[in-house]
Write a protein that holds these residues in place. Structure first.
Motif, PDB file in Angstrom:
ATOM      1  N   ILE A  76      54.954  14.644 -10.535  1.00  0.00           N
ATOM      2  CA  ILE A  76      53.615  14.129 -10.224  1.00  0.00           C
ATOM      3  C   ILE A  76      52.575  15.012 -10.914  1.00  0.00           C
ATOM      4  N   PRO A  77      51.721  14.439 -11.777  1.00  0.00           N
ATOM      5  CA  PRO A  77      50.766  15.255 -12.529  1.00  0.00           C
ATOM      6  C   PRO A  77      49.863  16.086 -11.622  1.00  0.00           C
ATOM      7  N   VAL A  78      49.550  17.276 -12.086  1.00  0.00           N
ATOM      8  CA  VAL A  78      48.708  18.252 -11.400  1.00  0.00           C
ATOM      9  C   VAL A  78      49.464  18.910 -10.247  1.00  0.00           C
ATOM     10  N   ALA A  79      50.076  18.110  -9.380  1.00  0.00           N
ATOM     11  CA  ALA A  79      50.808  18.688  -8.256  1.00  0.00           C
ATOM     12  C   ALA A  79      52.066  19.406  -8.737  1.00  0.00           C
ATOM     13  N   PHE A  80      52.849  18.756  -9.597  1.00  0.00           N
ATOM     14  CA  PHE A  80      54.113  19.304 -10.074  1.00  0.00           C
ATOM     15  C   PHE A  80      54.026  19.646 -11.560  1.00  0.00           C
ATOM     16  N   SER A  81      54.850  20.596 -11.978  1.00  0.00           N
ATOM     17  CA  SER A  81      54.860  21.019 -13.380  1.00  0.00           C
ATOM     18  C   SER A  81      55.361  19.901 -14.286  1.00  0.00           C
ATOM     19  N   PRO A  82      54.710  19.688 -15.433  1.00  0.00           N
ATOM     20  CA  PRO A  82      55.248  18.729 -16.393  1.00  0.00           C
ATOM     21  C   PRO A  82      56.565  19.252 -16.969  1.00  0.00           C
ATOM     22  N   GLY A 109      46.154  26.827 -14.672  1.00  0.00           N
ATOM     23  CA  GLY A 109      47.578  26.544 -14.850  1.00  0.00           C
ATOM     24  C   GLY A 109      47.845  25.095 -15.201  1.00  0.00           C
ATOM     25  N   GLU A 110      49.117  24.689 -15.118  1.00  0.00           N
ATOM     26  CA  GLU A 110      49.488  23.309 -15.447  1.00  0.00           C
ATOM     27  C   GLU A 110      49.914  22.520 -14.211  1.00  0.00           C
ATOM     28  N   SER A 111      49.988  23.194 -13.060  1.00  0.00           N
ATOM     29  CA  SER A 111      50.330  22.492 -11.826  1.00  0.00           C
ATOM     30  C   SER A 111      50.011  23.381 -10.631  1.00  0.00           C
ATOM     31  N   TYR A 146      58.893  19.790 -32.238  1.00  0.00           N
ATOM     32  CA  TYR A 146      57.714  19.862 -31.384  1.00  0.00           C
ATOM     33  C   TYR A 146      58.139  19.789 -29.921  1.00  0.00           C
ATOM     34  N   ASP A 147      57.224  20.138 -29.024  1.00  0.00           N
ATOM     35  CA  ASP A 147      57.435  19.947 -27.589  1.00  0.00           C
ATOM     36  C   ASP A 147      56.555  18.801 -27.109  1.00  0.00           C
ATOM     37  N   GLU A 148      57.131  17.859 -26.370  1.00  0.00           N
ATOM     38  CA  GLU A 148      56.388  16.781 -25.721  1.00  0.00           C
ATOM     39  C   GLU A 148      56.237  17.108 -24.243  1.00  0.00           C
ATOM     40  N   MET A 149      55.055  16.828 -23.696  1.00  0.00           N
ATOM     41  CA  MET A 149      54.798  17.055 -22.279  1.00  0.00           C
ATOM     42  C   MET A 149      54.953  15.740 -21.518  1.00  0.00           C
ATOM     43  N   HIS A 150      55.919  15.687 -20.606  1.00  0.00           N
ATOM     44  CA  HIS A 150      56.192  14.458 -19.855  1.00  0.00           C
ATOM     45  C   HIS A 150      55.919  14.646 -18.371  1.00  0.00           C
ATOM     46  N   VAL A 151      55.430  13.556 -17.757  1.00  0.00           N
ATOM     47  CA  VAL A 151      55.139  13.565 -16.326  1.00  0.00           C
ATOM     48  C   VAL A 151      55.698  12.293 -15.680  1.00  0.00           C
ATOM     49  N   ASP A 152      55.445  12.176 -14.401  1.00  0.00           N
ATOM     50  CA  ASP A 152      55.908  11.079 -13.549  1.00  0.00           C
ATOM     51  C   ASP A 152      55.744   9.704 -14.209  1.00  0.00           C
ATOM     52  N   GLY A 153      56.841   8.935 -14.262  1.00  0.00           N
ATOM     53  CA  GLY A 153      56.779   7.596 -14.823  1.00  0.00           C
ATOM     54  C   GLY A 153      55.847   6.681 -14.066  1.00  0.00           C
ATOM     55  N   GLY A 154      55.569   7.011 -12.793  1.00  0.00           N
ATOM     56  CA  GLY A 154      54.678   6.204 -11.977  1.00  0.00           C
ATOM     57  C   GLY A 154      53.245   6.187 -12.489  1.00  0.00           C
TER      58      GLY A 154
END
Length: 378
Positions: free
Chosen positions: A211-217, A134-136, A229-237
């Motif tokens: 949060i990558p891996v833990a939460f869905s992008p 999966g993604e998260s 297109y679709d961009e995949m974004h994650v936590d700014g941290g």
């Protein structure tokens, strides 16, 4: 990827680390929009522009929420010219931007929320399957619903009015495809009048806390060279645990061009965490090794960010202040988002602000000589 824009709202974001003509123009316009009542001159005739930077930190954001509310209770909390946030800081930044009128909502958000209000974990077999294919690991639909409940059309209009009065709100996310740290101009989203403005505003908040891996992008539809297109974004941290302007513009240069050369910025950083190492025996297991490694990396990242903002303050002749959760406070609880721990952190932040914030004026570990440098810069 460098040309990708949000359809119908092409100017609402820019990559950090490079001057942005769009962001420069928007910030320059802010000086013409602002009210003298928001930023009055001191007795010496100097206008101070308070800037607030809110760090990541997950449930530790309760400290920042309490600190802001305690600051409000003193009657000395300023109106912020610029507010920035990543991760949990991105969740509280819009509330902080709107000022004390949203203190109750901020308190509720960070003292009554539990893990089930943020994410849902499946059964063990489902979690393993998600980890492998999966993604998260977790589903963050509850957090999306929480944001939706607090950020409505009325909220968006208030953000728009604040933007039109010369103030700016920025939130950072990381685009995994281009691996760029993108800074979103949330006020421009709010004032765009676009039918997708509210959903986009909410998605940026959600993405910055993903949060990558833990939460869905979070996916954003973008347009480039006539295609979608679709961009995949994650936590700014992932890119910065806390940021000021991200290198998009020089506030000092823009002020001078606007005829405000005698004004200056005061940068206030709230770190929702602790800088002291959390010493403990690390168990010989993949989860514990991973957790301890991420904690160490995150702490090092924060220290680097504080030095980066300090260097910018010296260059821009700005004030520099930061606060963190005191050492010796136990941040662990029975769950990831434990209301009891969060209430305690909220109370600690509140009382620290009420007593007169003991701001740190130099980066971690820097003494004497750098203090003289700061005096020279002013």
């Amino acid at each position: 990827m460098s040309e990708a824009t949000i359809p119908g709202m092409p100017d609402v974001r820019a990559p950090a680390g490079l001057p942005s003509a769009v962001m420069e123009r928007d910030m320059a316009e802010s000086f013409a929009q602002e009210s003298a009542s928001d930023f009055p001159a001191t007795a010496e005739g100097v206008v101070l522009y308070p800037h607030l930077a809110l760090s990541g930190g997950g449930a530790n954001g309760a400290f920042g929420a309490g600190f802001l509310n305690g600051w409000s209770s003193t009657g000395k909390r300023p109106t912020f010219k610029v507010v920035t946030g990543v991760s949990t800081g991105a969740l509280m930044a819009p509330f902080a931007f709107l000022g004390p009128s949203r203190d109750d909502a901020l308190r509720e958000f960070y003292t009554t929320t539990s893990s089930r209000d943020i994410f849902v974990l499946g059964a063990l077999t489902s979690t393993i399957r998600q980890l492998l294919f999966g993604e998260s690991i977790a589903d963050t639909s509850p957090l999306a619903e929480l944001i939706e409940r607090h950020v409505d059309e009325t909220f968006l209009r208030e953000i728009a009015l604040a933007h039109l009065s010369g103030r700016r709100l920025y939130i950072g996310t990381v685009d995994l495809d281009s691996q760029r740290f993108l800074i979103w101009n949330m006020g421009l989203i709010a004032t765009s009048g676009h039918p997708d403005a509210l959903p986009l505003f909410r998605k940026v908040m959600l993405a910055s806390a993903a949060i990558p891996v833990a939460f869905s992008p979070v996916f954003f539809e973008v347009e480039a060279a006539g295609h979608r297109y679709d961009e995949m974004h994650v936590d700014g941290g992932v890119a910065a645990n806390v940021f000021h302007t991200g290198g998009l513009f020089s506030a000092r240069e823009l002020r001078q061009k606007a005829g405000r050369g005698t004004a200056r910025e005061d940068i206030f950083v709230i770190h929702n965490g602790q800088l002291a190492a959390a010493t403990a025996t690390t168990r010989r297991s993949i989860p514990d090794i991973a957790r301890r490694t991420l904690e160490a990396a995150g702490r090092a990242s924060v220290i680097g960010d504080l030095f980066r903002i300090y260097a910018q303050a010296l260059r821009e002749h700005s004030g520099y202040h930061w606060i963190t959760i005191p050492e010796g406070i136990n941040l662990s609880g029975n769950e990831t988002f434990d209301p009891l721990v969060m209430q305690r952190l909220y109370d600690i932040g509140y009382e620290i602000a009420r007593g007169g914030p003991p701001w740190n004026l130099l980066p971690p570990g820097v003494r004497g000589e750098a203090r003289a440098m700061r005096g020279d810069a002013h």
